[in-house]
Design a protein around this motif. Structure first.
Motif, PDB file in Angstrom:
ATOM      1  N   TRP A 200       8.222   8.603  -5.561  1.00 49.68           N
ATOM      2  CA  TRP A 200       8.090   6.920  -6.178  1.00 49.68           C
ATOM      3  C   TRP A 200       9.345   6.983  -6.187  1.00 49.68           C
ATOM      4  CZ3 TRP A 200       3.147   8.412  -4.371  1.00 49.68           C
ATOM      5  CH2 TRP A 200       3.003   8.671  -3.315  1.00 49.68           C
TER       6      TRP A 200
ATOM      7  N   LEU B 279      -1.795  -1.097 -14.667  1.00 49.55           N
ATOM      8  CA  LEU B 279      -0.916  -0.475 -13.817  1.00 49.55           C
ATOM      9  C   LEU B 279      -1.080  -2.023 -12.555  1.00 49.55           C
ATOM     10  CD1 LEU B 279       1.430   1.213 -12.253  1.00 49.55           C
ATOM     11  CD2 LEU B 279      -0.482   2.038 -11.091  1.00 49.55           C
TER      12      LEU B 279
ATOM     13  N   ASN C 190       1.977  -0.720  -7.998  1.00 47.75           N
ATOM     14  CA  ASN C 190       2.303   0.886  -7.255  1.00 47.75           C
ATOM     15  C   ASN C 190       2.789   1.082  -7.334  1.00 47.75           C
ATOM     16  OD1 ASN C 190      -0.467   0.380  -8.099  1.00 47.75           O
ATOM     17  ND2 ASN C 190      -0.779  -1.298  -6.571  1.00 47.75           N
ATOM     18  N   PRO C 191       3.036   2.645  -6.932  1.00 45.55           N
ATOM     19  CA  PRO C 191       3.752   3.528  -6.503  1.00 45.55           C
ATOM     20  C   PRO C 191       4.206   2.694  -4.487  1.00 45.55           C
ATOM     21  CG  PRO C 191       2.537   4.952  -7.509  1.00 45.55           C
ATOM     22  CD  PRO C 191       1.880   3.798  -7.398  1.00 45.55           C
ATOM     23  N   ASP C 192       3.125   2.712  -4.449  1.00 44.94           N
ATOM     24  CA  ASP C 192       3.985   2.475  -3.114  1.00 44.94           C
ATOM     25  C   ASP C 192       3.231   0.827  -2.746  1.00 44.94           C
ATOM     26  OD1 ASP C 192       4.342   1.710  -0.618  1.00 44.94           O
ATOM     27  OD2 ASP C 192       3.439   3.561   1.061  1.00 44.94           O
TER      28      ASP C 192
ATOM     29  N   GLN D  67       1.988  -0.052   0.600  1.00 37.95           N
ATOM     30  CA  GLN D  67       0.079  -0.064   1.592  1.00 37.95           C
ATOM     31  C   GLN D  67      -0.722  -0.628   0.214  1.00 37.95           C
ATOM     32  OE1 GLN D  67       0.101   4.719   1.243  1.00 37.95           O
ATOM     33  NE2 GLN D  67      -2.051   4.184   2.181  1.00 37.95           N
ATOM     34  N   PHE D  68      -0.267  -0.831  -1.149  1.00 35.88           N
ATOM     35  CA  PHE D  68      -1.673  -1.071  -2.368  1.00 35.88           C
ATOM     36  C   PHE D  68      -0.346  -2.679  -3.459  1.00 35.88           C
ATOM     37  CE2 PHE D  68      -3.161   3.074  -1.567  1.00 35.88           C
ATOM     38  CZ  PHE D  68      -4.372   2.775  -0.918  1.00 35.88           C
TER      39      PHE D  68
ATOM     40  N   LEU E  53     -10.149  -4.215  -5.299  1.00 41.78           N
ATOM     41  CA  LEU E  53      -9.891  -2.630  -5.118  1.00 41.78           C
ATOM     42  C   LEU E  53      -9.445  -2.448  -3.703  1.00 41.78           C
ATOM     43  CD1 LEU E  53     -14.531  -3.293  -3.443  1.00 41.78           C
ATOM     44  CD2 LEU E  53     -13.510  -1.758  -5.705  1.00 41.78           C
ATOM     45  N   ASP E  54      -8.549  -3.193  -3.396  1.00 40.07           N
ATOM     46  CA  ASP E  54      -7.873  -2.593  -2.850  1.00 40.07           C
ATOM     47  C   ASP E  54      -5.998  -3.090  -3.478  1.00 40.07           C
ATOM     48  OD1 ASP E  54      -8.081  -5.362  -2.226  1.00 40.07           O
ATOM     49  OD2 ASP E  54      -8.179  -4.544  -0.153  1.00 40.07           O
TER      50      ASP E  54
ATOM     51  N   GLY F 192      -4.826  -1.063  -6.220  1.00 39.48           N
ATOM     52  CA  GLY F 192      -4.801  -0.295  -6.128  1.00 39.48           C
ATOM     53  C   GLY F 192      -5.558   0.844  -7.400  1.00 39.48           C
ATOM     54  N   ILE F 193      -4.775   1.439  -8.310  1.00 37.88           N
ATOM     55  CA  ILE F 193      -5.942   1.972  -9.291  1.00 37.88           C
ATOM     56  C   ILE F 193      -6.844   1.526 -10.086  1.00 37.88           C
ATOM     57  CG2 ILE F 193      -3.964   2.761 -10.507  1.00 37.88           C
ATOM     58  CD1 ILE F 193      -7.266   4.912  -9.301  1.00 37.88           C
TER      59      ILE F 193
ATOM     60  N   SER G 217      -9.055  -0.099  -8.802  1.00 39.48           N
ATOM     61  CA  SER G 217      -9.880   0.419  -8.134  1.00 39.48           C
ATOM     62  C   SER G 217     -11.330   0.581  -9.051  1.00 39.48           C
ATOM     63  CB  SER G 217      -9.446   1.639  -7.812  1.00 39.48           C
ATOM     64  OG  SER G 217      -8.640   1.400  -6.500  1.00 39.48           O
TER      65      SER G 217
END
Lengths: 295, 528
Positions: A131, A140, A143-145, A148-149, A224-225, A227-228, A231
């Motif tokens: 990425w 963060l 996110n990298p993507d 998706q997140f 929750l979704d 990204g990290i 999470s």
């Protein structure tokens, strides 16, 4: 080493097998529920099995504890049995420490290795090619993507509700200690009042924690979704919250027993076990406050 | 049970076992529970063995003959899970249940009701695990390690059931371990100080500590898998800032202590048996205790040697390489002590001793291939090949499984009051010994030649060694049926055994009659 002349060994008990059936139904039901939900299949039967299992488990726990309390009240336990219970509770708390250690380890790995490497740091910075242009930061937010997140808009700052909750839990540990002191001097009224205050503070903590989650979901897009960060944030605070709930229930049962006249100044292991657990939960929260919210 | 305060609770010690199925469902007796653990774990051993036979049959020839690759993957996964969580760990817990109270002079385990729950949760977890074989999409197929994303993005539906079964099996093991520690710390007979405890008790104390320390870590790892599968989290997904390698770190932080959990009790058993049949006290008892503790502590510091090829930073590779090689030191102390115990002993070669000597020799082979794998640059070549499969089967079968076999022969007279047939026992040993080496020694060569593990098919040049290996595996597998026969025959109509059937044996367990009465040591014995 053993010192007594007769160790109380219960002859037989239905509770372990009842508990195992309960566990089977609960977790088979829960697994089916989760899988069917993910696949878009009907979940009614799974809910029924799960609920029956949970009820069986509650029946088992109350029945088992009732037996233990009766045996204890009947004077069947001696000092050696008391030490066995203490060993059991201490090592149970040790296993909980190990569980939270795994979660903290994951947090540190993500913060100090995984995310910086994704951002191109170190000899393995080639990960950045996945990425390109991804910037490592913590918390963060991007996110990298992001397709998706979708990252959170912002995170929960430490100096509002989390600080208040820290003060509440620390206070609850103090009130619990005051209650314990009072019990040791056989001052039952004070024991009960301070313990009731402890349970109430625990409930207030949980209330604010739920408020915080609602805020995160409805205003910050911290889910929750997302990204990290989301999470690990919800995993750690969520499991801590479950432990506060469990500890609060334990202390509430202890409170009811105190009101019924159980426990004495020199014989109150059930009380102490609950207190140990509560202090453990408190210490975990202080670690969470420092490492998840502040730093 | 609720009427505990009534009169009959007071004289319950006079009762023998309850009648009928209720004895087994509701029991709190450590001997009953130990027996159930041992029988259940042996059933699981046969089930896991049948899966291994399917794997080996498929690999008899290159190409696909018997099963689909998808089913082959389920077999490799389930074989590992069933053998570790269903066979070896429960067998050791069964031995702990039977022997630790007898060896420390306690009337029972410290927490008898929880003891029963540990066993029935083992059955519960195993049932859920085995049920995945019959589900749509099949059983877990990602290897027992359940690496993400194989288990998250690409896992079958049954992964969720697998995760919860691991939770339940973990709870069962943690409760069992808590019970063992409480029993050893709190229930020893007067005079039995820590440094007078039999080695089996010592190794189990340390094993129990490891279990309580690392099974919650596994619970954390599989919980994160569950969250990634069903709740959209990104723990092991780099697109969300997570990292699949994180899973491997958490898993192996559990996984490496776990392999010592699978071997330390066997060390203890061997340390009981070798002195008995050498008719000498154990050489270097104190160093054995410290070596066991050292192995346990080091086991927390070496997990990444399972991950040398994932792209660790160089300092990480070096640290985990050297830390791993240090483990060879305390392990070498143990091997040295066992050999020195035998040195100038008046040795006799009954079946338990044969398995113990087989253990020392073949475990050393597995240990040495372990040192080879610990060398990071060399591991780049061996990683994920049949060399690894050969290595861990050499430590697990002659290690853990031989330890269990040895203990069954050694203590069967105490459990059943009957002797097994020495001739059949020796036949079992030699068939197992030969079968095992034929099955697993060629795998070293296959691995060095580059054959990767966990594939249903392979290039033609690997065919010869694979055929040899399959023949050995079937010999080993079939010879385990002999064990069923030997034990059945002994228990049914073997000759009566004395309280102490082995003349060189020491310890409290030999002071009670054979078979051990339903209740023992209600008055603690005095140990000097």
């Amino acid at each position: 080493m053993s010192s007594n002349q007769s160790y109380y060994v219960p002859e037989s008990s239905i509770w372990p097998i009842v508990g195992s059936i309960g566990m089977f139904l609960t977790f088979f039901g829960l697994s089916t529920l989760l899988v069917n939900q993910s696949n878009g299949d009907p979940t009614t039967t799974a809910w029924v099995v799960f609920t029956i299992g949970a009820l069986v488990l509650i029946y088992m726990i109350t029945g088992w504890l009732r037996d233990v309390i009766r045996e204890s009240r009947a004077g069947l336990y001696d000092a050696q049995m008391d030490r066995s219970f203490r060993q059991g509770m201490s090592w149970f708390i040790f296993s909980e420490v190990a569980f939270f250690a795994a979660l903290f380890g994951s947090l540190f790995y993500i913060r100090f290795f995984a995310v910086p490497w994704l951002g191109g740091e170190g000899a393995k910075g080639t990960a950045n090619m996945l990425w390109e242009g991804f910037q490592a930061q913590w918390p963060l937010l991007s996110n990298p993507d992001n397709s998706q997140f979708a990252g959170p808009d912002s995170v929960i700052g430490p100096w509002g509700l989390p600080l208040l909750n820290t003060l509440i839990l620390v206070t609850s540990s103090i009130t619990l200690t005051l209650s314990h002191k009072a019990l040791k001097y056989d001052k039952r009224k004070q024991t009960i009042y301070w313990l009731a205050a402890t349970v109430a503070l625990g409930a207030i903590f949980l209330f604010f924690q739920i408020e915080e989650y609602i805020e995160a979901y409805s205003h910050l897009n911290l889910t929750l979704d997302s990204g990290i960060y989301g999470s690990i944030f919800f995993l750690m605070t969520g499991f801590h919250g479950l432990h506060v709930l469990l500890g609060g229930i334990i202390l509430f049962v202890v409170l009811m027993r105190l009101i019924k006249g159980h426990f004495s100044a020199h014989d109150h292991f059930g009380y102490e076990a609950g207190a140990w657990y509560w202090h453990f939960v408190d210490v975990v929260w202080i670690m969470l406050f420092v490492f998840v919210y502040v730093i | 049970m609720s009427s505990v305060a009534d009169a009959h609770a007071a004289d319950h010690h006079d009762h023998g076992p309850a009648k009928g199925i209720g004895r087994w469902l509701f029991t709190t007796n450590h001997k009953d529970i130990g027996t159930m653990y041992l029988v259940f774990s042996f059933a699981m051993f046969l089930a896991g063995g049948a899966m291994a036979m399917i794997i080996r049959a498929e690999l008899f020839q290159p190409g696909l003959q018997m099963v689909e690759p998808a089913f082959f993957n389920q077999m490799t996964t389930m074989h590992g899970l069933v053998m570790i969580f269903g066979a070896v760990m429960p067998a050791f817990v069964g031995l702990a249940n039977w022997m630790i109270p007898l060896m420390v002079g306690a009337p029972d385990m410290a927490l008898p009701r929880m003891n029963n729950w540990s066993f029935w949760l083992l059955v519960t977890g195993s049932l859920i695990l085995m049920s995945t074989l019959f589900m749509d999409g099949g059983a877990p197929n990602f290897g027992w390690t359940a690496y993400a994303p194989l288990s998250t993005t690409y896992g079958p539906d049954s992964t969720t059931f697998f995760i919860f079964s691991v939770h339940i099996l973990g709870i069962s093991s943690i409760m069992g371990a808590i019970n063992v520690i409480a029993t050893i710390i709190n229930m020893r007979a007067p005079g039995m100080t820590l440094m007078k405890m039999p080695m089996f008790v010592w190794t189990w104390l340390i094993t129990a500590f490891l279990l309580i320390a690392v099974l919650p870590v596994l619970a954390g790892a599989v919980t994160m898998l569950l969250m990634d599968i069903h709740f959209g989290t990104a723990f092991f997904d780099a697109a969300g800032g997570g990292d699949p390698v994180l899973y491997q770190h958490i898993f192996w932080f559990f996984g490496h202590p776990e392999v010592y959990i699978l071997i330390l009790p066997a060390f203890g058993i061997i340390s009981q048996i070798i002195p008995t049949f050498s008719r000498k006290p154990l050489f270097g008892y104190t160093s054995m205790v410290y070596a066991t503790a050292a192995i346990a502590i080091l086991s927390f510091l070496v997990w990444s040697h399972h991950m040398f090829t994932v792209g660790l930073p160089l300092p990480g590779e070096l640290f985990f390489m050297y830390a791993t090689m240090i483990i060879a030191v305390p392990t070498g102390v143990k091997i040295f002590n066992w050999i020195t115990t035998m040195f100038r002993g008046s040795i006799s070669f009954e079946t338990p001793m044969l398995f113990a000597i087989g253990f020392v020799v073949l475990f050393t082979v597995g240990g040495l291939s372990g040192v080879m794998l610990a060398i990071a640059p060399a591991d780049f070549q061996y990683h994920d090949t049949y060399f690894v499969v050969a290595h861990f089967h050499y430590v697990l079968i002659p290690g853990a499984i031989y330890g269990i076999f040895a203990s069954v022969y050694y203590w069967l007279p105490k459990w059943s009051g009957r002797m097994y047939s020495e001739a059949l026992g020796k036949a079992h040993f030699w068939l197992s010994f030969i079968g095992l080496n034929i099955a697993f020694f060629p795998m070293h060569f296959l691995g060095l030649a580059g054959m990767p593990r966990r594939y249903a098919d392979y290039p033609i040049q690997f065919a010869n060694f694979n055929q040899v290996s399959t023949i050995g595996a079937f010999l080993f597998g079939a010879s385990q049926l002999l064990l069923v026969f030997i034990v059945y025959r002994a228990v049914k109509n073997g000759p009566k055994a004395d309280a102490k059937p082995w003349e060189g044996a020491e310890g409290l367990e030999w002071t009670v009659p054979s078979p051990a009465p339903y209740h023992t040591f209600e008055q603690p014995p005095r140990v000097d």
